[in-house]
Design an enzyme around this catalytic site. Structure first.
Site, short mmCIF file in Angstrom:
data_model
loop_
_atom_site.label_atom_id
_atom_site.label_comp_id
_atom_site.label_asym_id
_atom_site.label_seq_id
_atom_site.Cartn_x
_atom_site.Cartn_y
_atom_site.Cartn_z
N HIS A 13 -3.47 4.44 4.69
CA HIS A 13 -4.57 3.47 4.86
C HIS A 13 -5.87 4.10 4.38
O HIS A 13 -6.63 3.50 3.62
CB HIS A 13 -4.67 3.05 6.32
CG HIS A 13 -5.85 2.17 6.61
ND1 HIS A 13 -5.91 0.86 6.18
CD2 HIS A 13 -7.00 2.41 7.28
CE1 HIS A 13 -7.05 0.33 6.58
NE2 HIS A 13 -7.74 1.25 7.23
N ARG A 51 0.86 -1.18 0.00
CA ARG A 51 0.00 0.00 0.00
C ARG A 51 0.90 1.23 0.00
O ARG A 51 1.44 1.63 1.02
CB ARG A 51 -0.87 -0.03 1.26
CG ARG A 51 -1.98 1.02 1.27
CD ARG A 51 -2.54 1.16 2.67
NE ARG A 51 -1.64 1.96 3.50
CZ ARG A 51 -1.42 1.75 4.79
NH1 ARG A 51 -1.97 0.74 5.41
NH2 ARG A 51 -0.61 2.56 5.48
N TYR A 64 4.64 5.61 11.00
CA TYR A 64 4.93 4.21 11.35
C TYR A 64 5.74 3.45 10.31
O TYR A 64 6.09 2.29 10.52
CB TYR A 64 3.62 3.46 11.63
CG TYR A 64 2.58 3.52 10.53
CD1 TYR A 64 2.65 2.69 9.42
CD2 TYR A 64 1.50 4.40 10.62
CE1 TYR A 64 1.70 2.74 8.42
CE2 TYR A 64 0.54 4.46 9.62
CZ TYR A 64 0.64 3.62 8.53
OH TYR A 64 -0.32 3.67 7.53
#
Length: 405
Positions: free
Chosen positions: A306, A302, A315
């Site tokens: 998100h 990805r 992160y």
């Protein structure tokens, strides 16, 4: 033709690992996702479909020998069809970019980007036939495109003007599922019905690496296996379940999960559209033949957030993102087409013009969407509205300001 990769591993119901591309038993997974094999070969053999379901596993712990030729499943593609796969990915990415911009400008409430997962979605989506049924999560915009769903209908959900703007039966594509993993149970039940009705098709359900931790997914595995339903579980392992890495979801590779439930699985390079097309064609053929479910783990990434409410820089590292950018599925297919002489300058120019026109029209259609009547929320709760729903409609209408309805 080259492009079907060595990152295709089969696990038999007994849990034995076979390298599909070479048909050789192995003890470890291939490390490199870039190695390729030649797809010029004989047509697929029906004997290559592995058994699954109750009592299908080999006795005495012996491996089930699976002789399949995955490259043969894409050997029939014409030059126009190859270019068509690239066109699909280009248009789907532009749709994604436009939707992200619309959200940033306040025209959408939220958007779940698919950037980086185009090959997994287009490859698997183009493998589906007219009798098949797909069950998405909330990120399968590329599969929706392949099933003929109007892109504006997808944007309408995220704009908040409807609860699903297409007919699932017409497109063979269910409505988006926001509840993580719930769609795997819906698909299992639907596939059980297909088996009872002796339907010639199969079902496919999409979920992510994070959803593989949900109880719904594991329950679906159990039911699908025991009843040998015609279902393909298609896991897009995009490495991150929001901010949790895939290693936090499982101590072993996701495609190993199927062995414990008694059905075969394949791990495929999810950034190779030809590999995804080949694997999904094979998996669907297995399911349609009455041999039970198959799990496909498409290893992809990805590249965006998100959702637009997420900040992935908190992160994951820029080095990781850069490494996966070098495996961009669109760049890989573009290189493949150029090597085959299928990306002439004029054809490329026409595609760029088509893409710009598509984006402009999609934006205009999105911003022109009228707000719905607020009470339409109650319109399709039941086929025939009962007194309770009518009372709820009336009570809700009483809270509205004059002119809102």
């Amino acid at each position: 033709m080259r492009g079907v990769t060595e990152l295709m591993q089969l696990l038999t119901p007994g849990g034995h690992r076979i390298t599909v591309a070479s048909r050789a038993r192995t003890t470890e997974l291939a490390e490199s996702p870039t190695a390729t094999c030649d797809s010029r070969s004989d047509p697929p053999r029906g004997a290559g479909l592995p058994a699954a379901g109750p009592g299908s596993g080999p006795g005495g712990g012996e491996p089930t020998i699976v002789d399949i030729d995955l490259p043969a499943y894409v050997a029939d593609l014409t030059d126009d069809e190859l270019f068509g796969l690239y066109r699909d990915m280009v248009l789907v990415r532009r749709m994604d970019e436009e939707a992200t911009s619309l959200q940033r400008q306040g025209e959408l409430g939220l958007w779940a980007s698919l950037r980086g997962q185009e090959a997994a979605q287009v490859g698997s989506g183009r493998a589906l036939g007219p009798d098949d049924m797909a069950f998405p999560s909330y990120r399968e915009h590329g599969v929706a495109w392949c099933r003929g769903v109007d892109p504006a209908a997808v944007l309408a959900i995220f704009r908040g003007v409807n609860l699903g703007g297409w007919d699932p039966a017409e497109h063979g594509f269910a409505l988006y599922s926001i509840v993580v993993g719930a769609q795997t149970l819906h698909a299992t039940g639907y596939a059980m019905g297909m088996a009872q009705d002796r339907s010639p098709g199969a079902a496919i359900v999409y979920f992510g690496d994070g959803a593989s931790s949900e109880g719904d997914v594991n329950e679906a595995f159990g039911w699908a296996s025991v009843f040998a339903v015609p279902l393909v579980f298609f896991c897009q392992n995009n490495q991150w379940a929001i901010s949790e890495p895939a290693r936090r979801q499982s101590r072993t590779e996701i495609f190993h999960r199927a062995a414990g439930f008694g059905f075969p699985s394949v791990r495929v390079d999810g950034n190779d559209v030809l590999a995804c097309l080949a694997v999904t064609r094979w998996a669907l053929a297995t399911a349609r033949a009455g041999r039970g479910p198959v799990l496909v783990e498409a290893v992809t990434y990805r590249m965006g957030a998100h959702t637009t409410a997420d900040d992935p820089t908190r992160y994951r590292s820029s080095a990781e993102l850069e490494a996966w950018h070098r495996r961009d599925p669109l760049d890989r297919m573009r290189t493949h087409l150029a090597a085959r002489g299928l990306l002439a300058q004029e054809r490329d120019r026409r595609l760029a013009l088509e893409t710009d026109t598509f984006a402009h029209e999609l934006r205009a259609r999105c911003t022109a969407m009228p707000d719905p009547d607020p009470t339409s929320l109650f319109d399709h709760v039941q086929v025939t509205e009962n007194g309770l729903v009518a009372a709820q409609r009336s009570a809700f209408a009483a809270t509205l300001d004059p002119g809102e309805t």
